[in-house]
Design a protein around this motif. Sequence first.
Motif, PDB file in Angstrom:
ATOM      1  N   GLY A  87     -22.005  36.932  45.978  1.00 45.76           N
ATOM      2  CA  GLY A  87     -20.977  37.263  45.531  1.00 45.76           C
ATOM      3  C   GLY A  87     -19.973  37.145  45.884  1.00 45.76           C
ATOM      4  N   ILE A  88     -19.614  35.791  46.463  1.00 45.26           N
ATOM      5  CA  ILE A  88     -18.443  35.271  45.771  1.00 45.26           C
ATOM      6  C   ILE A  88     -17.833  35.408  44.685  1.00 45.26           C
ATOM      7  CG2 ILE A  88     -16.797  32.732  46.376  1.00 45.26           C
ATOM      8  CD1 ILE A  88     -18.545  32.355  49.210  1.00 45.26           C
ATOM      9  N   LEU A  89     -19.142  34.917  44.568  1.00 47.64           N
ATOM     10  CA  LEU A  89     -18.645  34.561  42.823  1.00 47.64           C
ATOM     11  C   LEU A  89     -17.839  35.793  41.784  1.00 47.64           C
ATOM     12  CD1 LEU A  89     -20.660  32.127  41.403  1.00 47.64           C
ATOM     13  CD2 LEU A  89     -18.717  31.828  42.050  1.00 47.64           C
ATOM     14  N   LEU A  90     -18.769  37.069  42.986  1.00 46.17           N
ATOM     15  CA  LEU A  90     -18.921  38.377  41.878  1.00 46.17           C
ATOM     16  C   LEU A  90     -17.076  38.683  41.737  1.00 46.17           C
ATOM     17  CD1 LEU A  90     -22.706  40.416  42.643  1.00 46.17           C
ATOM     18  CD2 LEU A  90     -21.201  38.867  40.133  1.00 46.17           C
ATOM     19  N   THR A  91     -17.169  38.855  43.090  1.00 48.21           N
ATOM     20  CA  THR A  91     -15.432  38.488  43.504  1.00 48.21           C
ATOM     21  C   THR A  91     -14.391  39.603  42.170  1.00 48.21           C
ATOM     22  OG1 THR A  91     -15.907  37.871  45.661  1.00 48.21           O
ATOM     23  CG2 THR A  91     -13.709  38.792  45.094  1.00 48.21           C
ATOM     24  N   PRO A  92     -14.260  38.394  41.509  1.00 48.91           N
ATOM     25  CA  PRO A  92     -13.463  38.279  40.373  1.00 48.91           C
ATOM     26  C   PRO A  92     -13.994  39.481  39.620  1.00 48.91           C
ATOM     27  CG  PRO A  92     -13.849  36.316  40.584  1.00 48.91           C
ATOM     28  CD  PRO A  92     -14.912  37.097  41.743  1.00 48.91           C
ATOM     29  N   ALA A 138     -17.429  27.764  45.405  1.00 51.13           N
ATOM     30  CA  ALA A 138     -17.098  28.397  45.065  1.00 51.13           C
ATOM     31  C   ALA A 138     -15.995  29.544  45.460  1.00 51.13           C
ATOM     32  CB  ALA A 138     -18.237  29.813  45.416  1.00 51.13           C
ATOM     33  N   ASN A 139     -15.304  29.758  46.551  1.00 49.81           N
ATOM     34  CA  ASN A 139     -13.780  30.229  47.149  1.00 49.81           C
ATOM     35  C   ASN A 139     -13.166  29.535  46.359  1.00 49.81           C
ATOM     36  OD1 ASN A 139     -14.018  31.857  49.705  1.00 49.81           O
ATOM     37  ND2 ASN A 139     -15.276  30.648  49.469  1.00 49.81           N
ATOM     38  N   ILE A 140     -12.793  28.341  45.744  1.00 46.87           N
ATOM     39  CA  ILE A 140     -12.018  27.469  44.981  1.00 46.87           C
ATOM     40  C   ILE A 140     -12.054  28.066  43.531  1.00 46.87           C
ATOM     41  CG2 ILE A 140     -10.623  25.095  44.987  1.00 46.87           C
ATOM     42  CD1 ILE A 140     -11.688  24.440  47.214  1.00 46.87           C
ATOM     43  N   LEU A 141     -13.099  27.800  43.054  1.00 49.33           N
ATOM     44  CA  LEU A 141     -13.519  28.235  42.434  1.00 49.33           C
ATOM     45  C   LEU A 141     -13.074  29.799  41.524  1.00 49.33           C
ATOM     46  CD1 LEU A 141     -14.639  27.219  39.320  1.00 49.33           C
ATOM     47  CD2 LEU A 141     -16.708  28.545  39.964  1.00 49.33           C
ATOM     48  N   ILE A 142     -13.060  30.718  41.953  1.00 50.19           N
ATOM     49  CA  ILE A 142     -13.007  32.226  42.491  1.00 50.19           C
ATOM     50  C   ILE A 142     -11.008  32.164  42.001  1.00 50.19           C
ATOM     51  CG2 ILE A 142     -14.556  33.368  43.084  1.00 50.19           C
ATOM     52  CD1 ILE A 142     -13.091  34.103  45.064  1.00 50.19           C
ATOM     53  N   HIS A 143     -10.254  31.145  42.823  1.00 50.09           N
ATOM     54  CA  HIS A 143      -9.056  31.351  42.724  1.00 50.09           C
ATOM     55  C   HIS A 143      -8.386  30.105  41.380  1.00 50.09           C
ATOM     56  CE1 HIS A 143      -9.477  32.695  46.768  1.00 50.09           C
ATOM     57  NE2 HIS A 143      -8.019  33.179  46.332  1.00 50.09           N
ATOM     58  N   GLY A 144      -9.206  30.304  40.732  1.00 43.69           N
ATOM     59  CA  GLY A 144      -8.801  29.120  39.569  1.00 43.69           C
ATOM     60  C   GLY A 144      -8.782  27.543  39.598  1.00 43.69           C
ATOM     61  N   GLY A 145      -9.343  27.435  40.594  1.00 38.06           N
ATOM     62  CA  GLY A 145      -8.429  26.284  41.445  1.00 38.06           C
ATOM     63  C   GLY A 145      -7.316  25.398  41.953  1.00 38.06           C
ATOM     64  N   GLU A 146      -6.725  27.100  42.063  1.00 36.09           N
ATOM     65  CA  GLU A 146      -5.268  27.205  43.159  1.00 36.09           C
ATOM     66  C   GLU A 146      -5.317  28.306  43.673  1.00 36.09           C
ATOM     67  OE1 GLU A 146      -2.416  27.417  39.929  1.00 36.09           O
ATOM     68  OE2 GLU A 146      -2.633  26.004  39.260  1.00 36.09           O
ATOM     69  N   PRO A 147      -6.308  27.556  45.290  1.00 33.61           N
ATOM     70  CA  PRO A 147      -6.323  28.706  46.269  1.00 33.61           C
ATOM     71  C   PRO A 147      -5.408  29.015  47.417  1.00 33.61           C
ATOM     72  CG  PRO A 147      -7.497  26.730  46.485  1.00 33.61           C
ATOM     73  CD  PRO A 147      -6.925  26.839  45.696  1.00 33.61           C
ATOM     74  N   THR A 148      -5.455  30.004  47.403  1.00 33.55           N
ATOM     75  CA  THR A 148      -3.714  30.058  48.935  1.00 33.55           C
ATOM     76  C   THR A 148      -3.946  29.366  50.179  1.00 33.55           C
ATOM     77  OG1 THR A 148      -5.334  32.393  49.795  1.00 33.55           O
ATOM     78  CG2 THR A 148      -3.677  33.216  47.823  1.00 33.55           C
ATOM     79  N   ARG A 149      -3.476  29.637  50.335  1.00 28.49           N
ATOM     80  CA  ARG A 149      -2.590  29.097  51.844  1.00 28.49           C
ATOM     81  C   ARG A 149      -4.041  29.750  52.890  1.00 28.49           C
ATOM     82  NH1 ARG A 149       2.232  27.683  54.935  1.00 28.49           N
ATOM     83  NH2 ARG A 149       2.914  27.016  52.485  1.00 28.49           N
ATOM     84  N   ASP A 150      -4.514  30.678  52.717  1.00 31.68           N
ATOM     85  CA  ASP A 150      -5.351  32.005  53.510  1.00 31.68           C
ATOM     86  C   ASP A 150      -6.738  31.519  53.578  1.00 31.68           C
ATOM     87  OD1 ASP A 150      -2.998  32.886  55.193  1.00 31.68           O
ATOM     88  OD2 ASP A 150      -3.000  34.282  54.214  1.00 31.68           O
ATOM     89  N   THR A 151      -6.588  31.329  51.981  1.00 35.77           N
ATOM     90  CA  THR A 151      -8.053  30.629  51.229  1.00 35.77           C
ATOM     91  C   THR A 151      -8.137  29.338  51.736  1.00 35.77           C
ATOM     92  OG1 THR A 151      -7.569  32.148  49.910  1.00 35.77           O
ATOM     93  CG2 THR A 151      -9.357  31.051  49.339  1.00 35.77           C
TER      94      THR A 151
END
Length: 403
Positions: A87-92, A138-151
């Motif tokens: 589910g996380i990886l399908l989000t993008p 998985a959460n870091i991956l869907i942000h392209g390796g640059e997650p937001t502060r909230d993430t």
Amino acid sequence: MAKRERVVRMSVEQPLWRALTGYRLLTMLYAVGLFAAAHKSFARPEIAVGYLAVLALWTLATHRKVANATSCTKRFLGADLTVALVGILLTPLADTAERIAGGHPTLPSIWTAGSVLAFAIKGGWRWAGFASTFVAAANILIHGGEPTRDTLHNVLLVWVASIAIGYVVEVARASEATLARALEIEAATRERERLARDIHDGVLQVLAMVQRRGTDLGGEAAELGRMAGEQEVALRTLVSTGLVNPSRVSRDESRGALVDSYEVEDEGADGGELDLRTLLAPHAGSRVSFAEPGTPVPLPVPAAKELAAAVGAALDNVRKHAGEGASAWILVEDWGDEVIVTVRDDGPGIPAGRLDQAEGEGRMGVALSIRGRLRDLGGTAELVSVPGQGTEVELKVPRGRTQ
């Protein structure tokens, strides 16, 4: 009418499973509600609809899997975590890049935490750390390796919370096992006291009467009275000290404060300890007094057996050389770093030089049966005998060197 006791099963862990069951249902509805409120903003809403349908069916179909530790198997945990990661990886693919960069939740949203918490409750903090690491990756991956502060904040929160809950579960299980042991000891003590009262009111009184009457009658009846007296002393010792205490362990944490038992001797020579008192107590009789500490005297199984055999050899010498009318005393002392057992009798004693003469003649009872056993254990056997005043054998076994 016999009193029946009700066995109460207690489990600190079971409420956590019930809470997790409710959490999964509520968070599944929450994820569906988030999508329904913002479905027009999704780039490919059909992907989100398909995944959320699978998520809802999975949550409902596996409702009973998270009811307890037994049904929550490793295979289920792996499949449940896979559903969350997919589910996380399908989000993008379903949502827009702008919404993802803006910190909007993934398709499973906080349902993912339920999967991680199942790992924590089932296996403790190590399993929780393992599962939450995959979720974080998985959460870091869907942000392209640059997650937001909230993430990062959400990822760290799930990671720390799951590990903390896993640690609390482990502590609760240890406390539950301790409580189970305390309850079992309390129940055994009450049963022993009840048996002691019954035996005292019946069997022991009959044996005492037989002993007195046999002594008064003399002849063969006196011998019968003597045997009844020996059995009375042995039975009193058994009632007061009990049988060899089995070790108890909790095998299935989901069953709560319940324990299984196994005999310590089954552990073999390579592990486990044995209470020395339980090996020496059977020696007590009408002419052998046994004094022991009020607490267990644990020794490695081989050392306990060898020390008990040495005590038995010393008592054999009392019977052979001190005469049938001699009395003996066994004293057990536990000094922490060493265990001392003293065997004393009131016989005629051993003449000076008699032990050396016996050893020279090939009679090695004291040399091998007593001193040899203690020497193999790293201990010592000291014999003191005064003609006319009896004999005393002091057996010392150091704890640090026994194997």
